[in-house]
Design an enzyme around this catalytic site. Structure first.
Site: not given
Ligand code: TIU
Length: 222
Positions: A25, A130, A163
């Site tokens: 991500d 995802k 994530c």
């Molecule tokens: N990719 C991921 O970690 N999504 C989140 O929403 N992370 C946060 O820390 N908010």
């Protein structure tokens, strides 16, 4: 077989051909102002800071001929894959699907959904879209890794305790030997990152291993 001696809680052995570098991500929505991360009230500059380290690791991994998996958190434009519980939780300035400075927040195909240019996927690399925090939930990641004979994952990306940790735990339960690269992952909360690294390696590596990027890069050169 490559040996990474400078790993916690013990040395990590891996074979490049059976290992994937997983970049979680690294999207504009999490690391740039005006995206999902910022809408939740976070300072995104902490996350931007790991891009050069991750870029060096990615370059070394590509140079060694290793397989790369990129993930992106996001939802279809009609949000059918976004549970109301996820969209309605909290009090963000922009909710998932709302229009912000980088397009609709966390929606596939919008500018904010894209991976930052420095880490953009190249031909032959797998990109997994995802809807959840974990990369195995509602995706074909497991089948794609099995098809290539991948048994080990070197994990990076953001955010460490959301994530990245969710994906690492999913992978651990599926039998992968996982290593998290300490300075190629980041959280909006430094104390959560530290706690995550500690809980992964505690109890003899209950979730897996951690190591600095320089150690991985050095091991690839041996
Ligand atoms: N990719 C991921 O970690 N999504 C989140 O929403 N992370 C946060 O820390 N908010």
């Amino acid at each position: 077989m490559t040996l990474l001696t400078d790993a916690r809680p013990m040395p990590y052995h891996f074979t490049v051909a059976r290992t994937a570098l997983v970049i979680i991500d690294m999207q504009r929505d999490f690391v740039e102002p005006g995206g999902f991360g910022a809408s939740l009230g976070n300072d995104v500059t902490r996350l931007q800071a790991i891009v050069p380290t991750l870029q060096a690791l990615l370059q070394a991994w590509r140079g060694a001929g290793g397989f790369v998996v990129h993930t992106r958190e996001g939802h279809a434009p009609d949000l059918h894959d976004c549970p109301p519980a996820k969209r309605l939780r909290g009090a963000p300035t922009l909710r998932i699907g709302d229009v912000g400075p980088m397009g609709r927040v966390l929606v596939i195909g919008e500018p904010g959904h894209a991976i930052v240019p420095a880490l953009a996927p190249i031909a032959g690399e797998l990109v997994i879209d995802k809807p959840g925090k974990g990369a195995f939930y509602a995706t074909d990641l497991q089948a794609r890794l099995q098809a290539r004979g991948i048994t080990q994952l070197i994990l990076t990306g953001v955010t460490t305790e959301v994530c990245v940790q969710t994906t690492m735990r999913e992978a651990n339960d599926r039998g992968y030997d996982c290593l998290l690269v300490e300075d190629a992952t980041e959280s909006y909360f430094p104390e959560f990152k530290a706690a995550t690294l500690a809980m992964i390696t505690a109890q003899g590596g209950i979730v897996g291993w951690t190591a600095p990027a320089a150690a991985v890069i050095a091991a690839l050169k041996t």
